[in-house]
Write a protein that holds these residues in place. Structure first.
Motif, PDB file in Angstrom:
ATOM      1  N   GLY A 121       3.882 -51.301  38.497  1.00 26.67           N
ATOM      2  CA  GLY A 121       3.335 -50.664  39.685  1.00 26.67           C
ATOM      3  C   GLY A 121       4.001 -49.325  39.938  1.00 26.67           C
ATOM      4  N   LEU A 122       4.025 -48.930  41.165  1.00 25.38           N
ATOM      5  CA  LEU A 122       4.571 -47.636  41.558  1.00 25.38           C
ATOM      6  C   LEU A 122       5.719 -47.842  42.528  1.00 25.38           C
ATOM      7  N   ARG A 123       6.767 -47.096  42.317  1.00 27.42           N
ATOM      8  CA  ARG A 123       7.892 -47.074  43.219  1.00 27.42           C
ATOM      9  C   ARG A 123       8.274 -45.612  43.485  1.00 27.42           C
ATOM     10  N   SER A 124       8.705 -45.335  44.661  1.00 29.47           N
ATOM     11  CA  SER A 124       9.139 -43.975  44.994  1.00 29.47           C
ATOM     12  C   SER A 124      10.274 -44.061  45.991  1.00 29.47           C
ATOM     13  N   SER A 125      10.969 -42.973  46.110  1.00 23.44           N
ATOM     14  CA  SER A 125      12.095 -42.919  47.033  1.00 23.44           C
ATOM     15  C   SER A 125      11.992 -41.637  47.846  1.00 23.44           C
ATOM     16  N   TRP A 126      12.077 -41.744  49.149  1.00 26.57           N
ATOM     17  CA  TRP A 126      11.945 -40.610  50.061  1.00 26.57           C
ATOM     18  C   TRP A 126      13.163 -40.568  50.974  1.00 26.57           C
ATOM     19  N   GLU A 127      13.678 -39.378  51.112  1.00 29.54           N
ATOM     20  CA  GLU A 127      14.786 -39.179  52.036  1.00 29.54           C
ATOM     21  C   GLU A 127      14.268 -38.532  53.311  1.00 29.54           C
ATOM     22  N   VAL A 128      14.514 -39.146  54.414  1.00 36.50           N
ATOM     23  CA  VAL A 128      14.093 -38.600  55.707  1.00 36.50           C
ATOM     24  C   VAL A 128      15.052 -37.473  56.084  1.00 36.50           C
ATOM     25  N   ASP A 129      14.481 -36.299  56.351  1.00 34.44           N
ATOM     26  CA  ASP A 129      15.310 -35.119  56.638  1.00 34.44           C
ATOM     27  C   ASP A 129      15.774 -35.155  58.092  1.00 34.44           C
ATOM     28  N   LEU A 130      16.793 -35.966  58.340  1.00 36.97           N
ATOM     29  CA  LEU A 130      17.274 -36.126  59.717  1.00 36.97           C
ATOM     30  C   LEU A 130      18.032 -34.897  60.212  1.00 36.97           C
ATOM     31  N   TRP A 131      18.795 -34.256  59.343  1.00 34.49           N
ATOM     32  CA  TRP A 131      19.705 -33.180  59.768  1.00 34.49           C
ATOM     33  C   TRP A 131      19.295 -31.812  59.233  1.00 34.49           C
ATOM     34  N   GLY A 132      18.116 -31.712  58.629  1.00 32.62           N
ATOM     35  CA  GLY A 132      17.642 -30.412  58.156  1.00 32.62           C
ATOM     36  C   GLY A 132      18.180 -29.998  56.806  1.00 32.62           C
ATOM     37  N   LYS A 133      18.786 -30.905  56.060  1.00 35.56           N
ATOM     38  CA  LYS A 133      19.329 -30.541  54.749  1.00 35.56           C
ATOM     39  C   LYS A 133      18.231 -30.102  53.788  1.00 35.56           C
ATOM     40  N   LEU A 134      17.183 -30.897  53.687  1.00 37.82           N
ATOM     41  CA  LEU A 134      16.098 -30.565  52.768  1.00 37.82           C
ATOM     42  C   LEU A 134      15.357 -29.317  53.228  1.00 37.82           C
ATOM     43  N   ARG A 135      15.196 -29.169  54.535  1.00 38.31           N
ATOM     44  CA  ARG A 135      14.507 -27.984  55.055  1.00 38.31           C
ATOM     45  C   ARG A 135      15.281 -26.701  54.717  1.00 38.31           C
ATOM     46  N   ASN A 136      16.588 -26.773  54.832  1.00 40.79           N
ATOM     47  CA  ASN A 136      17.404 -25.600  54.505  1.00 40.79           C
ATOM     48  C   ASN A 136      17.405 -25.315  53.007  1.00 40.79           C
TER      49      ASN A 136
END
Length: 356
Positions: A24-39
Motif C-alpha cells: 500500500g502507501l505510507r507517507s510521513s508529514w511534519e506539522v509546521d508548528l514553529w515555522g521551520k519548514l516555512r522558513n
C-alpha cells in the motif's frame, strides 16, 4: 528438562514469529508548528531570486563589454585615419627636404631624421591595424560568432556625449543593480535559515497516514478483510542530537553575518563606483575640450613650420617637432574621447544596466 530445551530452541527462532505482509502507501508529514519548514521554503525562494539577479548581472556585463569593444573599434579607426594623414604630411616633408638638399639648403641628416619619423609612423599604423583585428575578434567572440568584420560608423570624434548625466536617486540605484539585489536576497535567505535552525530546537509533530492491504499470510493479502488504513501521530524532541542542531544554528548565524557584511560592501561599492564614474566624466569633458584646442593650435603649427621650412626660415627639427606634437595631440584627443565614452558605458553598468 524438555521444557528448558524447548525454550532454548524457541529463542533461536527469529522475531517476529508471525510475519506481517503489507502492500500500500505510507507517507510521513511534519506539522509546521514553529515555522521551520516555512522558513526553509522562504530561504530557498530567496536564493532562487538571487540566481535570477546574477543572470541579470551577466546580461548587463555582457552588454557593457560588447559596447566597450565597439567603441574601441571606433577609436582605433580614428587613430588609423590620423596616422594615415600624418603619413602624407611626413612624406611631403621628406620630398621637400630632398629638393632643398639638392640646392644646398639642408643636409642629409635632416632627410634621415624625417625618414626615420616616417618609418616610425608606418610602424604605429601597422600596430593599430593589428589591435583593430584583435578587438574585432574579441567582440565576435563575445557575440558568439566566428571572426568577421564588424559594421560600424566612422565618425568617432563626432559622437555626442550627454552634457548632464545623473545615475538617479540612491534608492533607484539599489533597486536596479543586480549585484545589490542578489546580496539582499542572500541576506534574507540567511535570516530565514537562522529562524529555521532556531525552530529545530523545539519538538516536532509528525503524522504518518497509511492505506493498503496487510495480512500475516501471503494468501490472505488481497482478501477484502485485509484492507487497512489509518494515521499515526508522534511527537519527537531533540535530545541526543542537540549538539548537532546547536552547531547548525551557530553556522547559520555566522552565514547571516557574512551575508550582512557582503550586502553592506556591495551597497558601498555601488555608490562608490557611480560617484567615481560621474566625477571622471566631468573631468574628461574638460580634458577633451583642452585637447581639441591643443590639436587646433598644433595643426596650425604644422602648416606654419612647413611654410617656414620651404622658405628656409625653419629647420627640419622644427618640422619634425611640430608633426610629432600634432600627432600625439590628435591621438590623445581620440583616447580622451574613448575614455569618455567608456565612462558613459561604465555609468550604465554601475547604475543597474538595462537588463529589464
Amino acid at each position: 528438562t524438555n521444557l528448558s530445551g524447548n525454550i532454548e530452541e524457541d529463542q533461536k527462532v527469529p522475531l517476529p514469529i508471525v510475519p506481517n505482509y503489507f502492500i500500500g502507501l505510507r507517507s510521513s508529514w511534519e506539522v509546521d508548528l514553529w515555522g521551520k519548514l516555512r522558513n526553509q521554503k522562504h530561504a530557498a525562494y530567496m536564493r532562487l531570486l538571487g540566481t535570477q539577479q546574477m543572470r541579470n548581472l551577466v546580461v548587463t556585463t555582457l552588454v557593457a563589454e560588447v559596447s566597450f569593444r565597439y567603441y574601441e573599434l571606433l577609436a582605433l579607426d580614428g587613430e588609423i585615419d590620423i596616422l594615415k594623414k600624418n603619413l602624407a604630411l611626413q612624406d611631403s616633408a621628406v620630398r621637400i627636404a630632398e629638393v632643398q638638399k639638392e640646392v644646398g639648403r639642408t643636409t642629409a641628416l635632416g632627410i634621415q631624421q624625417l625618414q626615420a619619423q616616417l618609418l616610425r609612423t608606418q610602424s604605429l599604423l601597422l600596430q593599430a591595424g593589428q589591435e583593430l583585428t584583435a578587438t574585432e575578434n574579441e567582440m565576435n567572440y563575445l557575440l558568439g560568432r566566428f571572426p568577421q568584420s564588424v559594421p560600424r560608423s566612422r565618425d568617432f570624434l563626432d559622437q555626442n556625449i550627454p552634457q548632464q548625466l545623473t545615475a538617479g536617486l540612491p534608492e533607484q540605484i539599489l533597486n536596479r543593480r543586480p549585484d545589490v539585489l542578489q546580496a539582499e536576497s542572500e541576506l534574507k535567505a540567511t535570516k530565514a535559515d537562522v529562524a529555521a535552525a532556531k525552530a529545530a530546537f523545539l519538538p516536532s509533530l509528525t503524522l504518518s497516514p497509511f492505506a493498503g492491504y496487510s495480512a500475516f499470510s501471503g494468501g490472505l493479502l488481497f482478501n477484502p478483510g485485509s484492507l487497512v488504513y489509518g494515521i499515526i501521530g508522534g511527537v519527537t524532541a531533540p535530545l541526543l542530537n542537540r549538539s548537532a542542531i546547536k552547531g547548525n544554528y551557530n553556522r547559520s548565524e555566522a552565514e547571516k553575518m557574512e551575508a550582512y557584511y557582503n550586502y553592506n560592501k556591495t551597497v558601498l561599492g555601488a555608490f562608490r563606483e557611480v560617484q567615481t564614474t560621474l566625477s571622471n566624466m566631468d573631468n574628461l569633458k574638460r580634458v577633451y575640450t583642452l585637447n581639441q584646442q591643443e590639436t587646433q593650435v598644433l595643426s596650425q603649427a604644422i602648416t606654419t613650420s612647413n611654410d617656414l621650412f620651404k622658405a628656409g626660415y625653419a629647420s627640419y627639427l622644427e618640422v619634425i617637432t611640430a608633426q610629432r606634437n600634432a600627432l600625439e595631440a590628435e591621438i590623445n584627443q581620440v583616447e580622451t574621447k574613448k575614455n569618455l565614452v567608456m565612462s558613459l558605458i561604465t555609468l550604465y553598468r554601475a547604475s543597474g544596466g538595462g537588463w529589464q
